[in-house]
Design an enzyme around this catalytic site. Structure first.
Site, mmCIF file in Angstrom:
data_model
loop_
_atom_site.group_PDB
_atom_site.id
_atom_site.type_symbol
_atom_site.label_atom_id
_atom_site.label_comp_id
_atom_site.label_asym_id
_atom_site.label_seq_id
_atom_site.Cartn_x
_atom_site.Cartn_y
_atom_site.Cartn_z
ATOM 1 N N GLY A 11 34.456 -16.485 13.677
ATOM 2 C CA GLY A 11 33.993 -16.253 12.273
ATOM 3 C C GLY A 11 35.086 -15.387 11.497
ATOM 4 O O GLY A 11 35.511 -14.615 12.042
ATOM 5 N N ARG A 72 35.676 -23.871 15.274
ATOM 6 C CA ARG A 72 35.254 -24.103 16.542
ATOM 7 C C ARG A 72 36.092 -25.191 17.182
ATOM 8 O O ARG A 72 36.325 -25.981 16.651
ATOM 9 C CB ARG A 72 33.721 -24.329 16.638
ATOM 10 C CG ARG A 72 32.709 -23.248 15.746
ATOM 11 C CD ARG A 72 33.015 -21.891 16.046
ATOM 12 N NE ARG A 72 32.101 -20.993 15.168
ATOM 13 C CZ ARG A 72 32.100 -19.593 15.487
ATOM 14 N NH1 ARG A 72 32.718 -19.002 16.441
ATOM 15 N NH2 ARG A 72 31.327 -18.904 14.513
ATOM 16 N N ASP A 103 34.707 -11.983 20.434
ATOM 17 C CA ASP A 103 34.451 -12.183 21.823
ATOM 18 C C ASP A 103 34.782 -13.566 22.661
ATOM 19 O O ASP A 103 35.544 -13.555 23.369
ATOM 20 C CB ASP A 103 33.056 -11.710 22.271
ATOM 21 C CG ASP A 103 32.926 -11.610 23.708
ATOM 22 O OD1 ASP A 103 33.346 -11.216 24.361
ATOM 23 O OD2 ASP A 103 32.137 -12.803 24.378
ATOM 24 N N THR A 125 35.927 -9.162 13.857
ATOM 25 C CA THR A 125 34.850 -9.609 13.309
ATOM 26 C C THR A 125 33.752 -8.570 12.838
ATOM 27 O O THR A 125 34.013 -7.320 12.884
ATOM 28 C CB THR A 125 33.801 -9.972 14.758
ATOM 29 O OG1 THR A 125 32.693 -10.303 14.620
ATOM 30 C CG2 THR A 125 34.275 -8.938 15.864
ATOM 31 N N ASP A 127 30.676 -8.104 12.988
ATOM 32 C CA ASP A 127 29.616 -7.771 13.779
ATOM 33 C C ASP A 127 30.134 -6.408 14.641
ATOM 34 O O ASP A 127 29.088 -5.583 14.836
ATOM 35 C CB ASP A 127 29.423 -8.519 14.733
ATOM 36 C CG ASP A 127 29.279 -9.930 14.204
ATOM 37 O OD1 ASP A 127 28.416 -9.913 13.257
ATOM 38 O OD2 ASP A 127 29.148 -10.831 15.108
ATOM 39 N N ASP A 129 31.018 -5.623 17.519
ATOM 40 C CA ASP A 129 30.506 -5.898 18.705
ATOM 41 C C ASP A 129 31.521 -6.155 19.697
ATOM 42 O O ASP A 129 30.815 -6.641 21.030
ATOM 43 C CB ASP A 129 29.421 -7.135 18.638
ATOM 44 C CG ASP A 129 29.908 -8.533 18.408
ATOM 45 O OD1 ASP A 129 31.340 -8.534 18.101
ATOM 46 O OD2 ASP A 129 29.347 -9.449 18.727
ATOM 47 N N ARG A 171 24.844 -10.782 14.499
ATOM 48 C CA ARG A 171 24.588 -11.328 15.980
ATOM 49 C C ARG A 171 23.561 -10.526 16.770
ATOM 50 O O ARG A 171 22.632 -10.408 16.265
ATOM 51 C CB ARG A 171 25.968 -11.740 16.526
ATOM 52 C CG ARG A 171 25.939 -12.956 17.348
ATOM 53 C CD ARG A 171 26.977 -13.426 17.826
ATOM 54 N NE ARG A 171 27.973 -12.499 18.756
ATOM 55 C CZ ARG A 171 29.108 -12.790 19.308
ATOM 56 N NH1 ARG A 171 29.617 -14.025 19.246
ATOM 57 N NH2 ARG A 171 29.742 -12.009 19.976
#
Length: 319
Positions: A11, A72, A103, A125, A127, A129, A171
């Site tokens: 993303g 992707r 990740d 990202t 996120d 995360d 996410r």
């Protein structure tokens, strides 16, 4: 090391362009040619590479998204696909690779290193995360975007005396919801890392109503579940007029904040530095405001955890 390549994967996140710029210009400063790989690992397999000049990365530090595009790639998940990628790198006489992404992108980067190709990861990202780093590129911009949206929603919530449930991205991580919720004074924040009791949320709404407050904001991280379903349950229990807003991909776009531009610049330059030092199989990380390189294995062995002290503080301040 004379030639390196850089790609963005997964993303998009505001600040990725600033990181690309830093890689290219740091490389040029050290006499290294930098090639841009277009469309992530897909472009790597297809050999879609271009030598990037200083001018190619001019006027991009303020732009969201990524000038290298992102895609992707199912083929890269296979060993045959990864071997094709390494063949293209060797064919173009590339000596090292910088992967900017999350990740999943880092899992791919580590597998390239396992095939003997030096690779460094830069965490990009919204996120936030990625274990092993305090912040990821794009997170700060995303929470500021969310804050701006909530400020506008609160005006309407106040005017119509309504409860608004706002679902945000992240996410499986609750960082966006947590930071934006605390910064915007949300009455309740729901994150996947902390259990929640719908009855407790309802009681907080009733308490607010009793003291004369007729509007409320509830932030729901997408990892918790559907904001629409949670909003319907709250309306059913309380009988209060409730509206739901799902912010969606607006959170990924926009001009990066100063924090993200500086973070991306520091991380991109550090990635080049690590490659020139002969390092590989590492992720660039910021810990206590120091930018360092840590092993992928060490990062993968950790588990991302939000700062739950912020979660407790948000509860205290929203009484």
């Amino acid at each position: 090391m004379k030639r390196i390549a850089v790609l963005t994967s997964g993303g998009d996140a505001p600040g990725m362009n600033a990181a690309i710029r830093a890689v290219v210009r740091s490389g040029a400063y050290h006499g290294v040619e930098v090639f841009g790989v277009y469309r992530g690992y897909t472009g790597l397999i297809q050999g879609d590479l271009k030598l990037l000049s200083l001018g190619d990365v001019g006027d991009i530090i303020h732009r969201g998204g990524t000038i290298l595009y992102s895609a992707r790639c199912e083929e890269f998940k296979t060993e045959e696909g990864r071997k094709k990628a390494v063949e293209q790198l060797r064919k173009n006489k590339i000596d090292g690779l910088v992967v900017i992404g999350g990740d999943g992108s880092f899992q791919g980067a580590k597998k390239l290193t396992a095939l003997g190709f030096p690779t460094i990861g830069v965490p990009g990202t919204i996120d936030n995360d990625i274990p092993g780093t305090d912040f990821t590129i794009g997170f700060d911009t995303a929470i500021n975007t969310v804050i701006d949206c909530i400020d506008k929603i609160r005006d309407t919530a106040y005017s119509h005396e309504r409860t608004y449930v706002v679902e945000v991205m992240g996410r499986d991580a609750g960082d966006i919801a947590l930071w934006a919720g605390l910064a915007d004074g949300a009455e309740s924040i729901l994150i996947p890392e902390a259990p929640y009791d719908l009855n407790e949320i309802v009681e907080r709404l009733k308490h607010s109503n009793e003291r004369g407050k007729k509007h409320s904001i509830i932030i729901v991280a997408e990892g918790v579940g559907s904001g629409i379903e949670i909003g319907e349950k709250i309306k059913e229990i309380t009988g209060c007029e409730t509206r739901v807003t799902v912010l969606g991909h607006v959170q990924r776009g926009g001009s990066p904040t100063a924090f993200d531009r500086v973070l991306a610049s520091r991380m991109g330059a550090k990635a080049v530095e690590l490659l020139l030092e002969g390092k590989k199989d590492k992720m660039v990380s910021i810990r206590n405001n120091e930018v360092v390189g840590i092993d992928f294995d060490k990062a993968f062995s950790m588990k991302h955890k939000p700062d739950l002290q912020l979660y407790d503080l948000a509860k205290i301040l929203s009484i």
